[in-house]
Design a protein around this motif. Structure first.
Motif, PDB file in Angstrom:
ATOM      1  N   LYS A 121      47.285  82.901 -44.542  1.00  0.00           N
ATOM      2  CA  LYS A 121      47.662  83.544 -43.290  1.00  0.00           C
ATOM      3  C   LYS A 121      49.033  84.201 -43.367  1.00  0.00           C
ATOM      4  O   LYS A 121      49.468  84.850 -42.414  1.00  0.00           O
ATOM      5  N   ASP A 122      49.704  84.025 -44.497  1.00  0.00           N
ATOM      6  CA  ASP A 122      51.060  84.538 -44.666  1.00  0.00           C
ATOM      7  C   ASP A 122      51.059  85.671 -45.692  1.00  0.00           C
ATOM      8  O   ASP A 122      50.505  85.529 -46.786  1.00  0.00           O
ATOM      9  N   GLU A 123      51.663  86.790 -45.354  1.00  0.00           N
ATOM     10  CA  GLU A 123      51.624  87.963 -46.227  1.00  0.00           C
ATOM     11  C   GLU A 123      52.368  87.734 -47.542  1.00  0.00           C
ATOM     12  O   GLU A 123      51.902  88.149 -48.612  1.00  0.00           O
ATOM     13  N   GLU A 135      46.122  95.101 -46.291  1.00  0.00           N
ATOM     14  CA  GLU A 135      45.620  95.195 -44.927  1.00  0.00           C
ATOM     15  C   GLU A 135      45.080  93.845 -44.503  1.00  0.00           C
ATOM     16  O   GLU A 135      44.643  93.046 -45.337  1.00  0.00           O
ATOM     17  N   GLU A 136      45.134  93.586 -43.213  1.00  0.00           N
ATOM     18  CA  GLU A 136      44.653  92.319 -42.674  1.00  0.00           C
ATOM     19  C   GLU A 136      43.290  92.530 -42.039  1.00  0.00           C
ATOM     20  O   GLU A 136      43.030  93.553 -41.410  1.00  0.00           O
ATOM     21  N   TYR A 137      42.410  91.553 -42.251  1.00  0.00           N
ATOM     22  CA  TYR A 137      41.103  91.606 -41.604  1.00  0.00           C
ATOM     23  C   TYR A 137      40.770  90.215 -41.084  1.00  0.00           C
ATOM     24  O   TYR A 137      41.619  89.318 -41.092  1.00  0.00           O
ATOM     25  N   GLY A 171      41.524  87.206 -43.516  1.00  0.00           N
ATOM     26  CA  GLY A 171      42.744  87.126 -44.309  1.00  0.00           C
ATOM     27  C   GLY A 171      43.281  88.498 -44.658  1.00  0.00           C
ATOM     28  O   GLY A 171      43.424  89.367 -43.792  1.00  0.00           O
ATOM     29  N   PHE A 172      43.560  88.707 -45.955  1.00  0.00           N
ATOM     30  CA  PHE A 172      44.164  89.957 -46.399  1.00  0.00           C
ATOM     31  C   PHE A 172      43.373  90.561 -47.553  1.00  0.00           C
ATOM     32  O   PHE A 172      42.681  89.868 -48.290  1.00  0.00           O
ATOM     33  N   LYS A 173      43.514  91.875 -47.686  1.00  0.00           N
ATOM     34  CA  LYS A 173      42.932  92.609 -48.804  1.00  0.00           C
ATOM     35  C   LYS A 173      43.998  93.529 -49.397  1.00  0.00           C
ATOM     36  O   LYS A 173      44.913  93.971 -48.702  1.00  0.00           O
ATOM     37  N   LYS A 187      53.206  96.587 -44.058  1.00  0.00           N
ATOM     38  CA  LYS A 187      52.364  95.830 -44.994  1.00  0.00           C
ATOM     39  C   LYS A 187      52.442  96.370 -46.424  1.00  0.00           C
ATOM     40  O   LYS A 187      51.475  96.348 -47.181  1.00  0.00           O
ATOM     41  N   PHE A 219      50.293  85.731 -49.854  1.00  0.00           N
ATOM     42  CA  PHE A 219      49.222  86.553 -50.421  1.00  0.00           C
ATOM     43  C   PHE A 219      49.747  87.425 -51.562  1.00  0.00           C
ATOM     44  O   PHE A 219      49.112  87.526 -52.621  1.00  0.00           O
TER      45      PHE A 219
END
Length: 360
Positions: A130-132, A207-209, A212-214, A183, A135
């Protein structure tokens, strides 16, 4: 035998997972323990226990999973057998021998049929992020490890999955995450490859979805070599070293390892070395990630001496209080020292048999 349950650590993004499968019938119970290595080894370790006591089963589970810093997720029989087959086939691909009593699981690798794909099980074997910054650290780690599979899953792009700057599955030693807004991030990575140590900058746009993140895009600069002594300076940290004398060495080591099965035990030239990891991987959430920040303590037995290395005053007090309470009939504190940088592991690797001579 009938399938009872299975669980796996959700530590795929660290590169290694523990898998446990329990089988039983009216008379017997068998528990299988697999270490799954996604970075080139496939099935890296295997042990099975027949009719273990609760203590024996607990100790083996902790030996396998306790140092991985991850949650243990229940999975189905199909998912568990798929993982054995999938990672067992990696051994063949990388020409690595299968571990342990191969006859106990080889039929799963050769004959088990399933419709699962590795992408289907990724949500269970990867921790939710949940944290950029966390990630970015994980994706940098996967990029340095030349982990096409994870890069593809977290980007959906073959182009990104095929990007690499390492010759083999490299190891990320340190990473500094610099936010650039919207981001976008820069990773300043220090890593080990098969021919030395390097630094590189990797730019990410993410990007967030819903889940989570991609990775939207990424690009890496050319790598720059760095000397090993510079690497040591980058990843070293202050260390407290406590020194004990041991009575009844063999008895102490047996009890200590029985009480601490989650430590990683290594037989060294002059003694026995234990590594105690934190029970989580929260160090990956930091803007500055350092590979050894998941270590809570190290222990080294040499002859009738026992050395303990810790990395904060809080852990020094906690670890040594436990030792002096639980093993007071075996251990006698001799001295406590403080160093500005790591010393104890270098002493272990040096194979010296005198700590003070080593310091000189």
């Amino acid at each position: 035998m009938k399938f009872s349950f299975a669980k796996v650590t959700n530590s795929r993004l660290m590169g290694t997972m523990g898998l446990l499968i329990s089988w039983e019938d009216k008379q017997d119970k068998i528990v299988q323990y697999f270490l799954l290595d996604a970075e080139g080894l496939g099935l890296a370790d295997y042990v099975s226990l027949k009719n273990p006591t609760k203590e024996e089963a607990y100790r083996e589970e902790e030996r396998l999973m306790g140092g991985l810093g991850s949650d243990r997720i229940r999975i189905s029989e199909d998912e568990a057998l798929f993982l054995i087959k999938y990672f067992g086939n990696k051994n063949s691909y990388y020409e690595k021998p299968l571990p342990g009593e191969v006859n106990e699981y080889i039929d799963i690798i050769k004959k088990y049929e399933t419709k699962l794909h590795i992408e289907d099980i990724y949500p269970k074997i990867c921790k939710p992020i949940k944290d950029e910054v966390e990630f970015i650290n994980y994706m940098t780690m996967r990029f340095i490890a030349w982990d096409r599979e994870s890069l593809k899953y977290f980007s959906g792009s073959e182009e990104i999955a095929n990007m690499h700057i390492t010759n083999i599955n490299g190891t990320l030693l340190k990473n500094t995450v610099i936010p650039k807004g919207n981001k976008r991030y820069i990773s300043e990575a220090l890593y080990e490859d098969n021919d030395g140590y390097y630094t590189s900058k990797i730019a990410f746009s993410i990007e967030e979805y819903e889940y989570g993140f991609k990775i939207s895009s990424m690009i890496a600069t050319d790598k720059e070599p760095i000397f090993d002594f510079e690497v040591f300076d980058e990843i070293s940290k202050p260390e407290f070293v406590s020194m004990y004398s041991i009575s009844r060495v063999d008895k102490f080591l047996d009890i200590f390892y029985r009480d601490n099965p989650f430590t990683l035990k290594s037989d060294m030239e002059n003694g026995t070395f234990f590594t105690r990891f934190n029970f989580n991987n929260d160090h990956v959430k930091n803007n500055v990630y350092v590979i050894n920040n998941d270590i809570k303590a190290i222990y080294y037995q040499m002859g009738n001496e026992f050395f303990v290395g810790t990395y904060s005053d809080k852990d020094r007090k906690y670890i040594n209080k436990i030792l002096q309470c639980n093993y007071k009939e075996y251990l006698d504190i001799k001295e406590e020292l403080y160093f500005e940088e790591n010393v104890l592991y270098d002493f272990v690797e040096s194979e010296s048999n005198d700590f003070y001579d080593f310091l000189d």
